[in-house]
Design a protein around this motif. Structure first.
Motif, short mmCIF file in Angstrom:
data_model
loop_
_atom_site.label_atom_id
_atom_site.label_comp_id
_atom_site.label_asym_id
_atom_site.label_seq_id
_atom_site.Cartn_x
_atom_site.Cartn_y
_atom_site.Cartn_z
N UNK A 1 -1.91 6.14 -6.38
CA UNK A 1 -1.41 4.80 -6.11
C UNK A 1 -2.41 3.74 -6.56
N UNK A 2 -1.91 2.71 -7.20
CA UNK A 2 -2.78 1.61 -7.64
C UNK A 2 -1.98 0.32 -7.55
N UNK A 3 -2.55 -0.65 -6.82
CA UNK A 3 -1.85 -1.93 -6.66
C UNK A 3 -1.78 -2.65 -8.01
N UNK A 4 -2.80 -2.39 -8.85
CA UNK A 4 -2.83 -2.94 -10.21
C UNK A 4 -1.62 -2.43 -11.00
N UNK A 5 -1.41 -1.11 -10.99
CA UNK A 5 -0.25 -0.55 -11.71
C UNK A 5 1.06 -1.04 -11.12
N UNK A 6 1.10 -1.17 -9.79
CA UNK A 6 2.35 -1.56 -9.15
C UNK A 6 2.81 -2.95 -9.61
N UNK A 7 1.86 -3.90 -9.62
CA UNK A 7 2.24 -5.27 -9.99
C UNK A 7 2.11 -5.55 -11.50
N UNK A 8 1.09 -4.94 -12.13
CA UNK A 8 0.80 -5.28 -13.53
C UNK A 8 1.21 -4.14 -14.46
N UNK A 9 2.33 -3.50 -14.14
CA UNK A 9 2.75 -2.31 -14.88
C UNK A 9 2.92 -2.53 -16.37
N UNK A 10 3.19 -3.76 -16.78
CA UNK A 10 3.40 -4.03 -18.20
C UNK A 10 2.21 -3.60 -19.05
N UNK A 11 1.02 -3.49 -18.45
CA UNK A 11 -0.18 -3.17 -19.24
C UNK A 11 -0.21 -1.74 -19.77
N UNK A 12 0.68 -0.87 -19.24
CA UNK A 12 0.64 0.54 -19.67
C UNK A 12 1.91 0.97 -20.39
N UNK B 1 0.86 -1.18 0.00
CA UNK B 1 0.00 0.00 0.00
C UNK B 1 0.90 1.23 0.00
N UNK B 2 0.28 2.38 0.09
CA UNK B 2 1.07 3.61 -0.01
C UNK B 2 2.05 3.78 1.15
N UNK B 3 1.74 3.10 2.26
CA UNK B 3 2.66 3.21 3.41
C UNK B 3 3.93 2.41 3.18
N UNK B 4 3.77 1.24 2.54
CA UNK B 4 4.95 0.38 2.38
C UNK B 4 5.64 0.56 1.03
N UNK B 5 4.98 1.29 0.11
CA UNK B 5 5.58 1.50 -1.22
C UNK B 5 5.79 3.00 -1.44
N UNK B 6 7.00 3.35 -1.80
CA UNK B 6 7.31 4.75 -2.11
C UNK B 6 6.81 5.02 -3.53
N UNK B 7 5.56 5.41 -3.63
CA UNK B 7 4.87 5.49 -4.93
C UNK B 7 5.48 6.52 -5.86
N UNK B 8 5.84 7.68 -5.31
CA UNK B 8 6.41 8.73 -6.17
C UNK B 8 7.74 8.27 -6.77
N UNK B 9 8.51 7.57 -5.96
CA UNK B 9 9.78 7.06 -6.49
C UNK B 9 9.52 5.99 -7.55
N UNK B 10 8.47 5.18 -7.30
CA UNK B 10 8.14 4.13 -8.27
C UNK B 10 7.77 4.77 -9.62
N UNK B 11 6.97 5.86 -9.56
CA UNK B 11 6.56 6.52 -10.80
C UNK B 11 7.75 7.14 -11.53
N UNK B 12 8.72 7.64 -10.76
CA UNK B 12 9.90 8.26 -11.37
C UNK B 12 9.50 9.44 -12.22
N UNK B 13 9.97 9.45 -13.47
CA UNK B 13 9.69 10.60 -14.34
C UNK B 13 8.33 10.49 -15.03
N UNK B 14 7.57 9.39 -14.74
CA UNK B 14 6.30 9.18 -15.46
C UNK B 14 5.20 10.06 -14.87
#
Lengths: 167, 524
Positions: free
Chosen positions: B302-313, B284-297
């Motif tokens: 936050x979406x658990x779908x995007x976090x694990x299934x990122x290949x879809x986008x 979740x947002x507490x355990x995942x540094x979402x902004x760092x995950x997004x990087x320059x995108x």
């Protein structure tokens, strides 16, 4: 079982022919597996569908057991084949061969509803060539098939002579 | 005849000659049998050798020894892992580290011993960087587990978690990094890593835009870093044999190469945010540094779908082109050195997995190589698992390549015409088939894993042992770091592949044929 039954020459000939033909087949089955490097019964056993499914699955999942089964299969087939051709220990090898063939049969019998990925040669319903070969071998076991044109005839003679000496 | 009718009832002191001869009647049968077996065997050998000699493949099956360069004594190479999800875990196994839970699992399915026999690469996993606390903890537990190939030697170096990859790259205690993040981080991390003087092993794909690709290429070229892209397939023994077959020109003129993907599971279509019971996976947002995950995108909540299934986008990768075709392209490029195509055209759509994805689930890409008189095709479907394999089509024979290799001579071949007429070559089935480790039973469980196995992307059989291809690919990289040399999936190959993938992607997005301008090094 009584040995001294009277058979006419043609009946003897048929028994000898059956013995040698099955021996030839089993011996070559063994040798051909020996000639294929890396041959394993794993493919056959993992196809097992009927009452031996669990047992065969256990063999395949244990590399050590699988090696023993492969070894016994190859050398067992060859020993049975040689025994039948030369007519030595005919009854023992015929019974061993019958058991072995029945095991093959029971691992993938052509029963309705059981389907296999490995293709079979021919069309079968319950009775397959393997089952017939097992039955034929059992017939050889109940007749004195090694006593005619087989080493069993002189083996028994030696035994008979030794008995006489002891008496 | 009558006299000897029943020898049992008339024991005599010596055997009659006739009785003896009858008893030995089986012996000549055995003689005939032996003669026939030898005849058959030598006939088959001759037939096989004739084909093999005809093709000049006598030395093809020679066992290939693995060179031992890495386990030299001395200081271990200090490696930092950036991204410790499922691929990061596999990379750590290839390096020689395993999480205690996986050790236990492997003990149960009898696959631990094979891994323990893997060569000790003399490396230390000293740094872990992941935006997800759970993954970072897995990484730390893996790095600190002393159950290792070659026997644990005690952990000599401390293991550290870094909050950002920049922190890790700034640390002089790290010699090299392995990047197994979602694809949109590959290029920026690679660029900063080589600038910081670190060697880089980067998972495919290398870049998601032309600008990124050029930046990576220039940064690696202007550094002394050893760069390896994560295409382990060519480490397969089968692949080396395919190389030999290509070198000997057995296929004749190759005009078409068909590469394919067929998968038919949700996991294979990158729906990966749910567990086996259909519940969302941890995070979740507490355990995942979402902004760092997004990087320059671009920012999205936050979406658990995007976090694990990122290949879809498309913001995070190029779908099947970068995830699957890139492996195939690398394989073909390693074999034939095809380089950058002149033209590419793609078409496809979302025809089955009608969820929130952007990437197509049915896709075709056609690459033209007019200078080589050749076309490369990629044909993919994520909603049908029919196996089509990779086929190299030549005028004289075609080669199918995957976990095994087979060559079938063409019925209308010019070169083999005479041999076909003479019956030496049979065109109805494969003339040569190489199955490594045949007769061995390997436990392969998930459908996605089966896909990689069928593509020859997981293990290879060397001297009767199954060896992890990723381990061999990492070993090649480490050998080059220690002893100099250029790894197989180097920056030149990565650039060629990157351009081909970006051409296919651009064509898909813009619905038009694109062209490579070699003078300005630009896709037009």
């Amino acid at each position: 079982m009584k040995q001294n039954i009277n058979l006419i020459p043609l009946q003897k000939f048929v028994l000898i022919a059956l013995r040698v033909l099955i021996g030839w087949h089993l011996l070559y089955e063994g040798i051909s597996k020996l000639l294929i490097s890396d041959w394993s019964s794993a493919g056959f056993l993992s196809e097992s569908k009927w009452i031996l499914k669990g047992f065969s699955g256990w063999i395949v999942s244990n590399a050590g057991v699988l090696n023993v089964v492969d070894f016994m299969n190859i050398w067992g087939l060859m020993a049975i084949g040689v025994g039948l051709i030369i007519g030595l220990f005919t009854r023992t090898v015929a019974i061993s061969g019958t058991i072995m063939l029945l095991l093959y049969y029971l691992n993938n019998p052509p029963l309705i509803g059981l389907e296999y990925t490995l293709p079979s040669e021919g069309s079968y319903l319950i009775v397959s060539k393997t089952l017939i070969e097992a039955a034929a071998l059992f017939a050889l076991a109940v007749f004195p098939a090694g006593s005619f044109a087989g080493l069993d005839s002189i083996r028994r003679r030696f035994r008979f002579r030794n008995h006489k000496k002891e008496a | 005849m009558e006299k000897e009718k029943d020898p049992i009832q008339k024991p005599t002191t010596s055997l009659k000659r006739r009785t003896l001869l009858k008893a030995l009647a089986g012996i000549p049968v055995l003689g005939v049998f032996s003669f026939e077996v030898i005849k058959k065997w030598s006939f088959e050998q001759k037939k096989k050798n004739r084909v093999i000699e005809l093709l000049g493949l006598e030395n093809l099956k020679a066992p290939i020894a693995v060179k031992s360069l890495s386990s030299k004594l001395g200081d271990p190479l200090r490696i930092g892992m950036i991204g410790f999800g499922s691929r990061g875990r596999q990379l750590s196994n290839g390096l020689g580290f395993m999480h205690p839970a996986e050790v236990e699992k492997r003990k149960k399915d009898n696959s631990l011993d094979g891994w323990l026999e893997q060569e000790n690469l003399n490396v230390a996993m000293v740094g872990i960087c992941d935006v997800f606390d759970l993954h970072a903890q897995n990484g730390l537990a893996t790095a600190q587990n002393d159950i290792r190939p070659g026997g644990g030697t005690g952990l000599k170096l401390p293991v550290k978690r870094y909050r950002t990859y920049q922190d890790m790259l700034a640390d002089s205690d790290i010699d090299a990094v392995m990047i197994a993040t979602p694809d949109h981080h590959h290029a920026p991390i690679t660029v900063e890593a080589v600038k910081a003087g670190k060697h880089v092993y980067c998972e495919k794909s290398v870049a998601l835009s032309e600008d990124e690709l050029n930046t990576v290429y220039n940064a690696v070229k202007n550094s002394n870093a050893v760069f390896q892209l994560g295409h382990q397939g060519p480490q397969n023994v089968i692949f080396r044999q395919a190389k030999e077959i290509i070198k000997k020109d057995i296929l004749g003129k190759i005009t078409l190469i068909e590469t394919t993907t067929n998968r038919n599971t949700a996991d294979g279509a990158w729906i990966r945010h749910l567990d086996a019971n259909g519940n969302p996976k941890p995070g979740d947002e507490k355990s995942i540094d979402w902004l760092q995950w997004l990087g320059s995108r671009p920012y999205v909540p936050f979406s658990i779908d995007r976090y694990y299934s990122w290949t879809k986008w498309f913001d995070y990768d190029l779908g099947m082109i970068s995830q699957l075709f890139s492996h195939d392209f690398d394989a073909v490029n390693q074999l034939l050195r095809i380089g950058i195509p002149k033209f590419a055209v793609s078409s496809g759509g979302i025809y089955y997995w009608k969820d929130n994805r952007e990437i197509p689930d049915v896709l075709h890409c056609v690459f033209e190589y007019p200078d080589r008189d050749m076309t490369l095709i990629y044909s993919a479907d994520l909603a049908c698992s029919r196996d089509r394999g990779q086929v190299f089509m030549g005028h004289d024979a075609s080669m199918e390549l995957g976990e095994s290799l087979s060559i079938t001579v063409d019925y209308d071949s010019t070169r083999y015409k005479k041999k076909i007429e003479d019956g030496i070559i049979d065109t109805s089935g494969p003339m040569i088939s190489i199955q490594p480790g045949s007769g061995k039973v390997d436990a392969v469980t998930s459908a996605t894993e089966k896909y990689y196995v069928s593509r020859g992307l997981t293990t290879t059989s060397i001297n009767g042992r199954q060896i992890d291809l990723t381990h061999l690919h990492i070993k090649e990289w480490i050998d080059c770091i220690r002893n100099g040399g250029i790894p197989s999936a180097n920056i030149e190959r990565a650039f060629e592949e990157g351009v081909a993938c970006l051409m296919a992607h651009k064509s898909y997005l813009e619905h038009r044929r694109v062209e490579w301008d070699p003078v300005n090094r630009k896709i037009v």
